[in-house]
Design a protein around this motif. Structure first.
Motif, PDB file in Angstrom:
ATOM      1  N   LEU A   1      13.166   3.393   5.585  1.00  0.00           N
ATOM      2  CA  LEU A   1      11.812   2.853   5.434  1.00  0.00           C
ATOM      3  C   LEU A   1      11.472   1.933   6.596  1.00  0.00           C
ATOM      4  O   LEU A   1      12.347   1.319   7.203  1.00  0.00           O
ATOM      5  CB  LEU A   1      11.705   2.068   4.124  1.00  0.00           C
ATOM      6  CG  LEU A   1      11.842   2.871   2.836  1.00  0.00           C
ATOM      7  CD1 LEU A   1      11.839   1.932   1.643  1.00  0.00           C
ATOM      8  CD2 LEU A   1      10.741   3.896   2.709  1.00  0.00           C
ATOM      9  N   LEU A   2      10.186   1.850   6.878  1.00  0.00           N
ATOM     10  CA  LEU A   2       9.716   0.923   7.908  1.00  0.00           C
ATOM     11  C   LEU A   2       9.952  -0.512   7.453  1.00  0.00           C
ATOM     12  O   LEU A   2       9.859  -0.820   6.258  1.00  0.00           O
ATOM     13  CB  LEU A   2       8.227   1.126   8.167  1.00  0.00           C
ATOM     14  CG  LEU A   2       7.811   2.486   8.731  1.00  0.00           C
ATOM     15  CD1 LEU A   2       6.292   2.582   8.790  1.00  0.00           C
ATOM     16  CD2 LEU A   2       8.410   2.688  10.118  1.00  0.00           C
ATOM     17  N   GLU A   3      10.251  -1.381   8.412  1.00  0.00           N
ATOM     18  CA  GLU A   3      10.466  -2.780   8.078  1.00  0.00           C
ATOM     19  C   GLU A   3       9.189  -3.374   7.490  1.00  0.00           C
ATOM     20  O   GLU A   3       8.092  -3.137   8.004  1.00  0.00           O
ATOM     21  CB  GLU A   3      10.881  -3.564   9.314  1.00  0.00           C
ATOM     22  CG  GLU A   3      11.242  -4.994   8.983  1.00  0.00           C
ATOM     23  CD  GLU A   3      12.130  -5.617  10.027  1.00  0.00           C
ATOM     24  OE1 GLU A   3      12.166  -6.839  10.069  1.00  0.00           O
ATOM     25  OE2 GLU A   3      12.771  -4.881  10.785  1.00  0.00           O
TER      26      GLU A   3
ATOM     27  N   SER B   1       7.962  -2.606   4.556  1.00  0.00           N
ATOM     28  CA  SER B   1       7.209  -1.636   3.750  1.00  0.00           C
ATOM     29  C   SER B   1       7.003  -2.162   2.333  1.00  0.00           C
ATOM     30  O   SER B   1       7.778  -2.980   1.827  1.00  0.00           O
ATOM     31  CB  SER B   1       7.940  -0.298   3.698  1.00  0.00           C
ATOM     32  OG  SER B   1       9.078  -0.389   2.868  1.00  0.00           O
ATOM     33  N   ALA B   2       5.956  -1.697   1.713  1.00  0.00           N
ATOM     34  CA  ALA B   2       5.632  -2.107   0.349  1.00  0.00           C
ATOM     35  C   ALA B   2       6.728  -1.672  -0.616  1.00  0.00           C
ATOM     36  O   ALA B   2       7.067  -2.399  -1.555  1.00  0.00           O
ATOM     37  CB  ALA B   2       4.283  -1.522  -0.071  1.00  0.00           C
TER      38      ALA B   2
ATOM     39  N   GLU C   1       9.613  -4.080  -0.536  1.00  0.00           N
ATOM     40  CA  GLU C   1       9.257  -5.317  -1.243  1.00  0.00           C
ATOM     41  C   GLU C   1       9.317  -5.118  -2.751  1.00  0.00           C
ATOM     42  O   GLU C   1       9.821  -5.970  -3.488  1.00  0.00           O
ATOM     43  CB  GLU C   1       7.858  -5.779  -0.825  1.00  0.00           C
ATOM     44  CG  GLU C   1       7.477  -7.121  -1.392  1.00  0.00           C
ATOM     45  CD  GLU C   1       6.131  -7.607  -0.894  1.00  0.00           C
ATOM     46  OE1 GLU C   1       5.525  -8.437  -1.586  1.00  0.00           O
ATOM     47  OE2 GLU C   1       5.685  -7.176   0.181  1.00  0.00           O
TER      48      GLU C   1
END
Length: 87
Positions: A59-61, A63-64, A67
């Protein structure tokens, strides 16, 4: 006559709200299965944890989803503590 009609609506609204609030108190079963009971904590295998960690790394740093997973981890720990404490 308008003022008495308004007063009756206010009384009715207050009664509905009070009934709603009080009925929420009566939903907890004596067997501990009601809303006050601890939620179950699903157990995952080591393999599943490893797979989830690999997918999380993709996942992108910021990312929802990452979280949300952090929030989920906190909720799982709270449920685990609840179960151990016997609440």
């Amino acid at each position: 006559m308008k003022s008495s009609a308004r007063y009756s609506r206010r009384q009715l609204a207050a009664l509905v709200i009070a009934t709603s609030l009080l009925s929420g108190c009566a939903t907890d079963g004596s067997d501990g299965s009601g809303p006050g009971a601890c939620p179950p904590v699903v157990e995952y295998s080591r393999e599943f944890h490893a797979r989830a960690a690999e997918e999380l790394d993709l996942l992108l740093e910021g990312s929802a989803i990452a979280e949300m997973l952090n929030d989920y981890a906190v909720m799982r720990e709270q449920a685990r503590i609840c179960t151990v404490a016997g609440w």
